[in-house]
Design a protein around this motif. Structure first.
Motif, short mmCIF file in Angstrom:
data_model
loop_
_atom_site.label_atom_id
_atom_site.label_comp_id
_atom_site.label_asym_id
_atom_site.label_seq_id
_atom_site.Cartn_x
_atom_site.Cartn_y
_atom_site.Cartn_z
N LYS A 107 24.47 23.66 57.04
CA LYS A 107 24.29 23.16 55.67
C LYS A 107 24.82 21.74 55.64
O LYS A 107 25.47 21.27 56.58
N TYR A 108 24.58 21.04 54.54
CA TYR A 108 24.95 19.64 54.44
C TYR A 108 25.68 19.35 53.13
O TYR A 108 25.41 19.99 52.12
N LYS A 109 26.60 18.39 53.19
CA LYS A 109 27.36 17.95 52.03
C LYS A 109 27.38 16.42 52.00
O LYS A 109 27.12 15.78 53.00
N ILE A 110 27.72 15.89 50.84
CA ILE A 110 27.85 14.45 50.67
C ILE A 110 29.32 14.09 50.70
O ILE A 110 30.13 14.72 50.03
N ARG A 111 29.66 13.06 51.49
CA ARG A 111 31.02 12.54 51.53
C ARG A 111 30.97 11.06 51.19
O ARG A 111 30.19 10.30 51.77
N GLU A 132 36.15 11.51 49.60
CA GLU A 132 35.96 12.74 48.84
C GLU A 132 34.60 13.36 49.15
O GLU A 132 33.61 12.66 49.34
N GLU A 133 34.57 14.69 49.18
CA GLU A 133 33.33 15.41 49.40
C GLU A 133 32.88 16.06 48.11
O GLU A 133 33.69 16.56 47.34
N GLU A 134 31.57 16.06 47.90
CA GLU A 134 31.01 16.78 46.76
C GLU A 134 31.07 18.28 47.06
O GLU A 134 31.00 18.70 48.22
N ASP A 135 31.19 19.09 46.03
CA ASP A 135 31.26 20.53 46.20
C ASP A 135 29.91 21.15 46.54
O ASP A 135 29.85 22.18 47.22
N GLU A 136 28.85 20.54 46.08
CA GLU A 136 27.52 21.10 46.26
C GLU A 136 27.12 21.10 47.74
O GLU A 136 27.36 20.13 48.46
N MET A 179 20.07 13.60 46.75
CA MET A 179 21.10 13.71 45.73
C MET A 179 22.09 12.55 45.84
O MET A 179 22.54 12.02 44.83
N GLY A 180 22.42 12.14 47.03
CA GLY A 180 23.30 10.98 47.22
C GLY A 180 22.71 9.72 46.61
O GLY A 180 23.41 8.96 45.94
N MET A 181 21.41 9.52 46.80
CA MET A 181 20.75 8.36 46.20
C MET A 181 20.74 8.46 44.67
O MET A 181 20.88 7.47 43.97
N TYR A 182 20.57 9.69 44.16
CA TYR A 182 20.62 9.90 42.72
C TYR A 182 22.00 9.55 42.17
O TYR A 182 22.12 8.87 41.15
N TYR A 183 23.05 10.00 42.85
CA TYR A 183 24.42 9.67 42.42
C TYR A 183 24.65 8.17 42.42
O TYR A 183 25.32 7.64 41.54
N GLN A 184 24.11 7.47 43.42
CA GLN A 184 24.24 6.02 43.46
C GLN A 184 23.58 5.37 42.24
O GLN A 184 24.13 4.46 41.63
N SER A 185 22.40 5.85 41.88
CA SER A 185 21.71 5.26 40.73
C SER A 185 22.46 5.57 39.44
O SER A 185 22.49 4.73 38.53
N CYS A 186 23.10 6.73 39.37
CA CYS A 186 23.91 7.07 38.19
C CYS A 186 25.11 6.13 38.08
O CYS A 186 25.48 5.71 36.98
N ALA A 187 25.72 5.79 39.19
CA ALA A 187 26.86 4.87 39.19
C ALA A 187 26.43 3.50 38.67
O ALA A 187 27.14 2.88 37.87
N GLU A 188 25.28 3.04 39.11
CA GLU A 188 24.80 1.73 38.67
C GLU A 188 24.43 1.76 37.18
O GLU A 188 24.76 0.84 36.44
N GLU A 192 27.90 9.36 53.12
CA GLU A 192 27.30 9.86 54.35
C GLU A 192 27.03 11.34 54.17
O GLU A 192 27.64 12.00 53.34
N ILE A 193 26.09 11.83 54.92
CA ILE A 193 25.76 13.25 54.89
C ILE A 193 26.46 13.90 56.08
O ILE A 193 26.35 13.43 57.22
N ILE A 194 27.20 14.95 55.79
CA ILE A 194 27.94 15.65 56.86
C ILE A 194 27.46 17.09 56.96
O ILE A 194 26.99 17.68 55.98
N GLU A 195 27.58 17.64 58.14
CA GLU A 195 27.22 19.04 58.36
C GLU A 195 28.41 19.92 58.03
O GLU A 195 29.56 19.56 58.26
N THR A 196 28.10 21.08 57.49
CA THR A 196 29.13 22.06 57.18
C THR A 196 28.59 23.46 57.47
O THR A 196 27.38 23.66 57.49
N ASP A 197 29.46 24.39 57.72
CA ASP A 197 29.04 25.77 58.01
C ASP A 197 29.29 26.69 56.84
O ASP A 197 29.41 27.90 57.02
N GLU A 198 29.39 26.16 55.64
CA GLU A 198 29.66 26.99 54.46
C GLU A 198 28.47 27.83 54.10
O GLU A 198 27.36 27.50 54.25
#
Length: 70
Positions: A3-7, A13-17, A28-37, A64-70
Protein backbone atom coordinates in the motif's frame (compact mmCIF):
# COMPACT_ATOMS: atom_id res chain seq x y z
CA UNK A 1 0.00 -6.44 -0.42
CA UNK A 2 1.89 -3.19 -0.81
CA UNK A 3 0.00 0.00 0.00
CA UNK A 4 1.09 3.62 -0.31
CA UNK A 5 1.05 6.72 1.88
CA UNK A 6 1.96 10.37 1.45
CA UNK A 7 4.84 11.82 3.47
CA UNK A 8 5.51 15.56 3.52
CA UNK A 9 9.18 16.38 3.06
CA UNK A 10 9.08 19.40 5.35
CA UNK A 11 8.47 18.00 8.81
CA UNK A 12 8.29 14.35 7.74
CA UNK A 13 4.63 13.95 8.67
CA UNK A 14 2.68 11.13 7.07
CA UNK A 15 -0.96 11.29 6.07
CA UNK A 16 -3.18 8.68 7.72
CA UNK A 17 -4.91 7.67 4.51
CA UNK A 18 -3.59 4.52 2.80
CA UNK A 19 -3.88 4.03 -0.96
CA UNK A 20 -4.00 0.85 -3.05
CA UNK A 21 -1.93 2.30 -5.89
CA UNK A 22 0.99 4.68 -6.25
CA UNK A 23 -1.02 6.69 -8.78
CA UNK A 24 -3.93 7.21 -6.36
CA UNK A 25 -1.56 8.43 -3.66
CA UNK A 26 0.21 10.75 -6.09
CA UNK A 27 -3.10 12.18 -7.30
CA UNK A 28 -4.13 12.94 -3.72
CA UNK A 29 -0.74 14.52 -3.03
CA UNK A 30 -1.21 16.85 -5.99
CA UNK A 31 -4.71 17.68 -4.74
CA UNK A 32 -3.32 18.57 -1.29
CA UNK A 33 -0.75 20.83 -2.96
CA UNK A 34 -3.47 22.69 -4.85
CA UNK A 35 -5.45 23.07 -1.62
CA UNK A 36 -2.41 24.64 0.06
CA UNK A 37 -2.05 27.15 -2.76
CA UNK A 38 -5.76 27.98 -2.80
CA UNK A 39 -5.69 28.46 0.97
CA UNK A 40 -2.72 30.82 0.73
CA UNK A 41 -4.52 32.85 -1.93
CA UNK A 42 -7.72 33.02 0.14
CA UNK A 43 -5.84 34.19 3.23
CA UNK A 44 -4.09 36.84 1.17
CA UNK A 45 -7.38 38.10 -0.27
CA UNK A 46 -9.03 38.26 3.15
CA UNK A 47 -6.11 39.99 4.88
CA UNK A 48 -3.35 41.00 2.46
CA UNK A 49 -1.35 42.86 5.09
CA UNK A 50 -0.73 39.71 7.11
CA UNK A 51 -0.58 37.06 4.38
CA UNK A 52 1.56 37.65 1.32
CA UNK A 53 0.77 35.53 -1.74
CA UNK A 54 2.23 35.64 -5.24
CA UNK A 55 1.16 32.95 -7.70
CA UNK A 56 4.50 33.08 -9.52
CA UNK A 57 6.67 32.56 -6.44
CA UNK A 58 4.42 30.36 -4.27
CA UNK A 59 6.18 27.13 -3.35
CA UNK A 60 3.84 24.18 -3.02
CA UNK A 61 4.68 21.81 -0.18
CA UNK A 62 6.68 18.85 -1.45
CA UNK A 63 5.77 15.25 -0.72
CA UNK A 64 6.88 11.74 -1.51
CA UNK A 65 4.98 8.53 -1.88
CA UNK A 66 6.14 5.76 0.44
CA UNK A 67 5.30 2.08 0.59
CA UNK A 68 3.63 0.66 3.64
CA UNK A 69 2.36 -2.79 4.63
CA UNK A 70 -0.74 -1.56 6.47
Amino acid sequence: MTKYKIRWLEGGEEEDEVFDTYEAADEMGMYYQSCAEEGAETLSLSNPGDYQYDAETFERPEYEIIETDE
